[in-house]
Design a protein around this motif. Structure first.
Motif, PDB file in Angstrom:
ATOM      1  N   GLU A   1       0.827  -1.213   0.000  1.00  0.00           N
ATOM      2  CA  GLU A   1       0.000   0.000   0.000  1.00  0.00           C
ATOM      3  C   GLU A   1       0.857   1.256   0.000  1.00  0.00           C
ATOM      4  O   GLU A   1       0.501   2.265  -0.634  1.00  0.00           O
ATOM      5  CB  GLU A   1      -0.935  -0.030   1.204  1.00  0.00           C
ATOM      6  N   ASP A   2       2.016   1.191   0.678  1.00  0.00           N
ATOM      7  CA  ASP A   2       2.928   2.330   0.655  1.00  0.00           C
ATOM      8  C   ASP A   2       3.457   2.573  -0.760  1.00  0.00           C
ATOM      9  O   ASP A   2       3.507   3.714  -1.223  1.00  0.00           O
ATOM     10  CB  ASP A   2       4.100   2.069   1.613  1.00  0.00           C
ATOM     11  N   ALA A   3       3.817   1.485  -1.453  1.00  0.00           N
ATOM     12  CA  ALA A   3       4.312   1.633  -2.828  1.00  0.00           C
ATOM     13  C   ALA A   3       3.222   2.133  -3.755  1.00  0.00           C
ATOM     14  O   ALA A   3       3.464   2.977  -4.630  1.00  0.00           O
ATOM     15  CB  ALA A   3       4.860   0.296  -3.316  1.00  0.00           C
ATOM     16  N   LEU A   4       2.004   1.626  -3.589  1.00  0.00           N
ATOM     17  CA  LEU A   4       0.881   2.102  -4.416  1.00  0.00           C
ATOM     18  C   LEU A   4       0.655   3.601  -4.204  1.00  0.00           C
ATOM     19  O   LEU A   4       0.400   4.351  -5.162  1.00  0.00           O
ATOM     20  CB  LEU A   4      -0.391   1.326  -4.072  1.00  0.00           C
ATOM     21  N   HIS A   5       0.746   4.037  -2.957  1.00  0.00           N
ATOM     22  CA  HIS A   5       0.550   5.466  -2.664  1.00  0.00           C
ATOM     23  C   HIS A   5       1.619   6.311  -3.341  1.00  0.00           C
ATOM     24  O   HIS A   5       1.325   7.355  -3.939  1.00  0.00           O
ATOM     25  CB  HIS A   5       0.591   5.683  -1.141  1.00  0.00           C
ATOM     26  N   ARG A   6       2.873   5.850  -3.277  1.00  0.00           N
ATOM     27  CA  ARG A   6       3.961   6.622  -3.891  1.00  0.00           C
ATOM     28  C   ARG A   6       3.870   6.653  -5.408  1.00  0.00           C
ATOM     29  O   ARG A   6       4.383   7.556  -6.054  1.00  0.00           O
ATOM     30  CB  ARG A   6       5.323   6.054  -3.460  1.00  0.00           C
TER      31      ARG A   6
ATOM     32  N   GLN B   1       3.520   0.161 -12.140  1.00  0.00           N
ATOM     33  CA  GLN B   1       4.752   0.715 -11.576  1.00  0.00           C
ATOM     34  C   GLN B   1       5.071   0.074 -10.224  1.00  0.00           C
ATOM     35  O   GLN B   1       6.228  -0.200  -9.904  1.00  0.00           O
ATOM     36  CB  GLN B   1       4.630   2.227 -11.422  1.00  0.00           C
ATOM     37  N   THR B   2       4.034  -0.158  -9.427  1.00  0.00           N
ATOM     38  CA  THR B   2       4.234  -0.805  -8.130  1.00  0.00           C
ATOM     39  C   THR B   2       4.776  -2.218  -8.312  1.00  0.00           C
ATOM     40  O   THR B   2       5.697  -2.652  -7.612  1.00  0.00           O
ATOM     41  CB  THR B   2       2.915  -0.840  -7.341  1.00  0.00           C
ATOM     42  N   ALA B   3       4.181  -2.955  -9.255  1.00  0.00           N
ATOM     43  CA  ALA B   3       4.630  -4.325  -9.523  1.00  0.00           C
ATOM     44  C   ALA B   3       6.078  -4.344  -9.967  1.00  0.00           C
ATOM     45  O   ALA B   3       6.863  -5.205  -9.561  1.00  0.00           O
ATOM     46  CB  ALA B   3       3.739  -4.966 -10.582  1.00  0.00           C
ATOM     47  N   ARG B   4       6.465  -3.378 -10.805  1.00  0.00           N
ATOM     48  CA  ARG B   4       7.843  -3.316 -11.282  1.00  0.00           C
ATOM     49  C   ARG B   4       8.806  -3.049 -10.122  1.00  0.00           C
ATOM     50  O   ARG B   4       9.854  -3.660 -10.013  1.00  0.00           O
ATOM     51  CB  ARG B   4       7.967  -2.230 -12.354  1.00  0.00           C
ATOM     52  N   GLU B   5       8.435  -2.138  -9.237  1.00  0.00           N
ATOM     53  CA  GLU B   5       9.315  -1.799  -8.113  1.00  0.00           C
ATOM     54  C   GLU B   5       9.455  -2.975  -7.141  1.00  0.00           C
ATOM     55  O   GLU B   5      10.548  -3.261  -6.654  1.00  0.00           O
ATOM     56  CB  GLU B   5       8.766  -0.588  -7.360  1.00  0.00           C
ATOM     57  N   LEU B   6       8.340  -3.661  -6.861  1.00  0.00           N
ATOM     58  CA  LEU B   6       8.353  -4.750  -5.885  1.00  0.00           C
ATOM     59  C   LEU B   6       8.722  -6.087  -6.501  1.00  0.00           C
ATOM     60  O   LEU B   6       8.757  -7.102  -5.796  1.00  0.00           O
ATOM     61  CB  LEU B   6       6.983  -4.857  -5.207  1.00  0.00           C
TER      62      LEU B   6
ATOM     63  N   LEU C   1       6.993  -7.980  -8.579  1.00  0.00           N
ATOM     64  CA  LEU C   1       5.840  -8.876  -8.543  1.00  0.00           C
ATOM     65  C   LEU C   1       5.106  -8.818  -9.870  1.00  0.00           C
ATOM     66  O   LEU C   1       5.201  -7.832 -10.611  1.00  0.00           O
ATOM     67  CB  LEU C   1       4.870  -8.470  -7.420  1.00  0.00           C
ATOM     68  N   ALA C   2       4.351  -9.855 -10.174  1.00  0.00           N
ATOM     69  CA  ALA C   2       3.505  -9.842 -11.364  1.00  0.00           C
ATOM     70  C   ALA C   2       2.301  -8.940 -11.100  1.00  0.00           C
ATOM     71  O   ALA C   2       1.707  -8.994 -10.012  1.00  0.00           O
ATOM     72  CB  ALA C   2       3.038 -11.256 -11.705  1.00  0.00           C
ATOM     73  N   PRO C   3       1.893  -8.096 -12.073  1.00  0.00           N
ATOM     74  CA  PRO C   3       0.706  -7.255 -11.870  1.00  0.00           C
ATOM     75  C   PRO C   3      -0.523  -8.067 -11.479  1.00  0.00           C
ATOM     76  O   PRO C   3      -1.321  -7.633 -10.652  1.00  0.00           O
ATOM     77  CB  PRO C   3       0.526  -6.568 -13.230  1.00  0.00           C
ATOM     78  N   SER C   4      -0.662  -9.278 -12.071  1.00  0.00           N
ATOM     79  CA  SER C   4      -1.824 -10.109 -11.743  1.00  0.00           C
ATOM     80  C   SER C   4      -1.825 -10.488 -10.263  1.00  0.00           C
ATOM     81  O   SER C   4      -2.882 -10.592  -9.636  1.00  0.00           O
ATOM     82  CB  SER C   4      -1.826 -11.374 -12.609  1.00  0.00           C
ATOM     83  N   THR C   5      -0.630 -10.684  -9.682  1.00  0.00           N
ATOM     84  CA  THR C   5      -0.536 -10.996  -8.257  1.00  0.00           C
ATOM     85  C   THR C   5      -1.027  -9.822  -7.412  1.00  0.00           C
ATOM     86  O   THR C   5      -1.769 -10.003  -6.434  1.00  0.00           O
ATOM     87  CB  THR C   5       0.917 -11.334  -7.883  1.00  0.00           C
ATOM     88  N   LEU C   6      -0.625  -8.601  -7.791  1.00  0.00           N
ATOM     89  CA  LEU C   6      -1.081  -7.422  -7.058  1.00  0.00           C
ATOM     90  C   LEU C   6      -2.596  -7.256  -7.154  1.00  0.00           C
ATOM     91  O   LEU C   6      -3.257  -6.953  -6.161  1.00  0.00           O
ATOM     92  CB  LEU C   6      -0.384  -6.171  -7.589  1.00  0.00           C
ATOM     93  N   TYR C   7      -3.128  -7.432  -8.374  1.00  0.00           N
ATOM     94  CA  TYR C   7      -4.574  -7.306  -8.547  1.00  0.00           C
ATOM     95  C   TYR C   7      -5.315  -8.296  -7.649  1.00  0.00           C
ATOM     96  O   TYR C   7      -6.336  -7.963  -7.030  1.00  0.00           O
ATOM     97  CB  TYR C   7      -4.961  -7.530 -10.007  1.00  0.00           C
ATOM     98  N   ARG C   8      -4.813  -9.550  -7.582  1.00  0.00           N
ATOM     99  CA  ARG C   8      -5.479 -10.548  -6.752  1.00  0.00           C
ATOM    100  C   ARG C   8      -5.414 -10.164  -5.269  1.00  0.00           C
ATOM    101  O   ARG C   8      -6.386 -10.329  -4.529  1.00  0.00           O
ATOM    102  CB  ARG C   8      -4.834 -11.920  -6.956  1.00  0.00           C
ATOM    103  N   LYS C   9      -4.267  -9.652  -4.826  1.00  0.00           N
ATOM    104  CA  LYS C   9      -4.140  -9.258  -3.423  1.00  0.00           C
ATOM    105  C   LYS C   9      -5.074  -8.095  -3.094  1.00  0.00           C
ATOM    106  O   LYS C   9      -5.752  -8.092  -2.057  1.00  0.00           O
ATOM    107  CB  LYS C   9      -2.683  -8.871  -3.122  1.00  0.00           C
ATOM    108  N   ILE C  10      -5.108  -7.095  -3.971  1.00  0.00           N
ATOM    109  CA  ILE C  10      -5.970  -5.925  -3.738  1.00  0.00           C
ATOM    110  C   ILE C  10      -7.432  -6.348  -3.708  1.00  0.00           C
ATOM    111  O   ILE C  10      -8.211  -5.911  -2.853  1.00  0.00           O
ATOM    112  CB  ILE C  10      -5.728  -4.864  -4.830  1.00  0.00           C
ATOM    113  N   ASP C  11      -7.809  -7.224  -4.645  1.00  0.00           N
ATOM    114  CA  ASP C  11      -9.183  -7.717  -4.684  1.00  0.00           C
ATOM    115  C   ASP C  11      -9.519  -8.493  -3.417  1.00  0.00           C
ATOM    116  O   ASP C  11     -10.617  -8.355  -2.850  1.00  0.00           O
ATOM    117  CB  ASP C  11      -9.377  -8.602  -5.915  1.00  0.00           C
ATOM    118  N   HIS C  12      -8.569  -9.291  -2.937  1.00  0.00           N
ATOM    119  CA  HIS C  12      -8.776 -10.054  -1.704  1.00  0.00           C
ATOM    120  C   HIS C  12      -8.958  -9.127  -0.511  1.00  0.00           C
ATOM    121  O   HIS C  12      -9.848  -9.346   0.329  1.00  0.00           O
ATOM    122  CB  HIS C  12      -7.592 -10.991  -1.470  1.00  0.00           C
ATOM    123  N   TRP C  13      -8.140  -8.091  -0.426  1.00  0.00           N
ATOM    124  CA  TRP C  13      -8.275  -7.157   0.687  1.00  0.00           C
ATOM    125  C   TRP C  13      -9.628  -6.458   0.667  1.00  0.00           C
ATOM    126  O   TRP C  13     -10.245  -6.260   1.704  1.00  0.00           O
ATOM    127  CB  TRP C  13      -7.144  -6.118   0.631  1.00  0.00           C
ATOM    128  N   LYS C  14     -10.093  -6.079  -0.530  1.00  0.00           N
ATOM    129  CA  LYS C  14     -11.392  -5.403  -0.635  1.00  0.00           C
ATOM    130  C   LYS C  14     -12.524  -6.314  -0.157  1.00  0.00           C
ATOM    131  O   LYS C  14     -13.472  -5.873   0.484  1.00  0.00           O
ATOM    132  CB  LYS C  14     -11.643  -4.972  -2.074  1.00  0.00           C
TER     133      LYS C  14
END
Length: 464
Positions: free
Chosen positions: A427-432, A439-444, A446-459
């Motif tokens: 969430e800190d990287a997404l905010h920045r 861009q967050t996936a590239r910095e961390l 991670l695969a963008p699909s992995t981030l999307y799944r995590k964000i969807d899970h949190w919601k």
């Protein structure tokens, strides 16, 4: 007898061993039109004579010859000259023999009837592979490969497998726990291969639903599906000439696995809305987190598909099986994240190093990465000390391997799980990055699909 006339100084670029006269002539004429010097033979005996005398770098070998078994001949050729690129040719009904040939060291295989474009592509790839293997070709020959960290015996074996596999066209099947670097392994194979200048395309099998598979893999034409305002090339077309890495193949629906198997058999596909099939020349690399036998027995992976995919198996070792690599990995990650976060970290204290090395790391490098990233977000000092480590690390240590006492911990970590720390870092990287997932996936890393799944899970799991 050999059908090729040979003069003094004759140096063939390629040898064709085919007992059918018309096919032999067709191959010879087409290869000659590519500017190659071609030697031909109609029997195994004649082919071996030319191979021994003239040492052609590339060979097209029919597996069904009248005077000798083609697989046996392939093995003898590679014993004589391990650097030769041998392309085997098989009839449609004997594709299994071609797979066996690939496991025995063949560069690639062709299925009769052979399309001219396929023939040209396979021969060009073989010639590039031979050129890259020459002593004067400059490339990494020893030690860790680009992107990898670690010199343990297990990783050294992985590096050797990557180097020996890269020049081949054989499908590679990578297994390993989550976070062990399977995608990095696939990238390294591509980077060292004759296809390095072409695209490396990644597909996540767990994200390919039944209704999206055809569009994502085969592509579609404008108007073929709802909302399709333009043609969209699928993964096969994007990877044409290069490498397709299909991660989590065992999470792909079994019916979709059957579609993939049909493509592997024919190398042709039909985009949605297209009237004619298209060809794709790809090198396929797949991976699973489950052991292959468990995936098959559990009904997650088709046995016939596995047989086609697992020509060259590579096992990525978990971090707990190479603890001597944990220190160098942690130090490299610390310096990387210190630069990103503008922190002063340059080293890890001996006590913190011992605690890190004592862990089992069930999430492997990905988990270690998240821990180091969270520390650089929340702290700033020249040295990472044990007090900065998450308090729950000691809980993860194996019996007999953990530190004698738990690290003192930092109040900011007290009571937090690694999942909570991971979320805070993401969430800190997404905010920045103003919410940019790419861009967050590239910095961390991670695969963008992995981030999307995590964000969807949190919601879905957050309580309003």
């Amino acid at each position: 007898m050999p059908s090729t006339r040979r003069n003094a100084g004759f140096e063939p670029d390629i040898l064709v061993i085919e007992d059918t006269p018309t096919l032999r002539l067709i191959y010879e004429q087409y290869l000659a039109s590519m500017g190659l010097t071609v030697a031909t033979a109609e029997t195994a005996a004649a082919g071996m004579q030319i191979f021994a005398e003239y040492a052609p770098p590339v060979v097209i070998l029919d597996l069904l010859l009248p005077d000798r078994d083609g697989l046996e001949m392939l093995r003898d050729m590679l014993r004589m000259r391990p650097g030769a690129a041998i392309i085997v040719v098989t009839a449609d009904r004997s594709v299994d023999r071609a797979v066996t040939a690939m496991r025995s060291g063949a560069q690639d295989f062709l299925v009769k009837p052979v399309a001219e474009t396929r023939l040209a592509s396979v021969v060009q790839n073989a010639r590039r592979a031979v050129a890259m293997a020459q002593p004067d070709h400059h490339g990494p020959q020893a030690g860790a490969l680009a992107g990898f960290i670690g010199t343990s015996a297990k990783m050294t074996r992985v590096y050797d497998m990557i180097r020996s596999t890269a020049r081949s066209m054989a499908p590679v099947f990578i297994t390993g726990e989550s976070g062990t670097g399977k995608e990095l392994c696939a990238e390294a194979i591509h980077a060292l291969s004759p296809r390095a200048a072409e695209k490396f395309v990644v597909l996540d099998g767990s994200s390919l639903s039944t209704d999206r598979f055809d569009s994502e893999v085969f592509g579609h034409l404008r108007g073929a599906v709802s909302g399709a305002t333009a043609d969209m090339p699928g993964a096969l077309q994007r990877a044409d000439g290069g490498t397709l890495f299909l991660d989590k193949i065992d999470e792909l629906d079994l019916g979709l696995q059957a579609k993939l198997l049909r493509f592997l058999h024919s190398t042709s596909f039909r985009p949605l809305g297209a009237t004619e099939p298209r060809k794709a020349d790809i090198r396929l690399i797949t991976s699973t987190t489950r052991p292959a036998h468990a995936a098959i027995e559990g009904g997650h992976l088709r046995n016939d598909l596995f047989y086609r995919l697992c020509v060259v198996p590579i096992q990525m070792p978990p971090l707990r099986e190479r603890p001597e690599d944990i220190g160098p990995i942690a130090e490299t990650l610390l310096r990387k994240f210190a630069a990103i976060e503008n922190r002063a970290f340059t080293r890890i204290s001996p006590q913190a190093h011992a605690i890190l090395q004592a862990q089992d790391w069930p999430g492997n490098i990905r988990q270690l990465t998240n821990v180091l990233r969270s520390i650089t977000v929340l702290h700033d000092a020249p040295e990472l000390v044990s007090a900065m480590l998450p308090s729950d690390l000691s809980v993860l240590a194996s019996p007999g391997r953990g530190p004698q006492s738990a690290p003192t911990g930092n109040p900011s970590f007290a009571g937090q799980t690694l999942a909570q720390i991971e979320r805070a870092v993401i969430e800190d990287a997404l905010h920045r990055h103003d919410g940019s997932v790419s861009q967050t996936a590239r910095e961390l890393d991670l695969a963008p699909s992995t981030l999307y799944r995590k964000i969807d899970h949190w919601k879905k799991t957050d309580v309003p």
